[in-house]
Design an enzyme around this catalytic site. Structure first.
Site, short mmCIF file in Angstrom:
data_model
loop_
_atom_site.label_atom_id
_atom_site.label_comp_id
_atom_site.label_asym_id
_atom_site.label_seq_id
_atom_site.Cartn_x
_atom_site.Cartn_y
_atom_site.Cartn_z
N ILE A 143 0.90 -1.16 0.00
CA ILE A 143 0.00 0.00 0.00
C ILE A 143 0.94 1.20 0.00
CG2 ILE A 143 -1.69 1.34 1.29
CD1 ILE A 143 -2.85 -1.26 2.32
N PRO A 144 0.99 1.93 -1.10
CA PRO A 144 2.06 2.92 -1.32
C PRO A 144 1.88 4.24 -0.57
CG PRO A 144 0.59 2.90 -3.19
CD PRO A 144 0.12 1.80 -2.27
N CYS A 145 2.00 4.20 0.74
CA CYS A 145 1.89 5.41 1.54
C CYS A 145 3.06 6.36 1.26
CB CYS A 145 1.79 5.08 3.03
SG CYS A 145 3.14 4.08 3.66
N HIS A 146 4.13 5.85 0.68
CA HIS A 146 5.27 6.70 0.35
C HIS A 146 4.92 7.70 -0.76
CE1 HIS A 146 5.58 3.41 -2.57
NE2 HIS A 146 6.19 4.28 -3.35
#
Length: 177
Positions: A143-146
């Protein structure tokens, strides 16, 4: 994953281009992808996140399902891609899950900001809560929170270190060219 349940987690630790990576799973799917510098800090983080779970270190590839998930996540991270069909078993509040679902819509090489995410989930006054949900994301990179930045486009905190966030974004920018 015959003997792994939601209270029993199988995990492994391996080295990757972002440092040490811990991957943990229940019988339903991957529940944690954590990054750090030392295996002991990763195991401590896993225990903190799942204090009642019985942990089992995966020492071989005898569990075909876990091994498939491990390979898929490892390849995804090695390639710098954050899209995966690996099943997830996310444990969080309904608000956190709504944020995490929205994060999965941010395409490779693109970014968003906390305000945009708050607006997309119909909670425009929840910018700080969105940031907190990003920080609580248990499956980093998957889950690309970056990909979430400050409103001015600058980098903000990242649970796994601002340097890792920068590396991830730089790699995506290069791969997008």
């Amino acid at each position: 994953m015959t003997d792994i349940t939601r209270n029993h987690l199988q995990y492994m630790i391996q080295k990757c281009w972002l440092g040490q990576m811990l991957l943990a799973a229940t019988e339903r799917g991957v529940c944690a992808v954590l990054f750090g510098s030392h295996p002991s800090e990763l195991v401590a983080d896993l225990k903190k996140r799942f204090p009642d779970a019985k942990l089992r270190l995966s020492s071989d590839s005898s569990d075909a399902v876990f091994e498939r998930w491990r390979l898929a996540v490892s390849q995804m991270i090695a390639a710098g891609k954050c899209e995966s069909s690996v099943p997830l078993d996310l444990m969080g509040t309904p608000f956190q899950k709504s944020v995490w679902m929205e994060l999965q819509k941010i395409r490779f090489g693109e970014t968003s900001d906390y305000s945009q995410i708050a607006n997309r989930i119909d909670k425009p006054n929840s910018v700080r809560a969105v940031a907190a949900a990003c920080g609580a994301n248990p499956v980093s990179v998957v889950i690309p929170c970056h990909r979430v930045l400050r409103k001015d486009g600058s980098l903000s905190g990242y649970r796994w270190g601002i340097e890792r966030k920068q590396k991830l974004l730089e790699r995506e920018a290069l791969d997008r060219l």
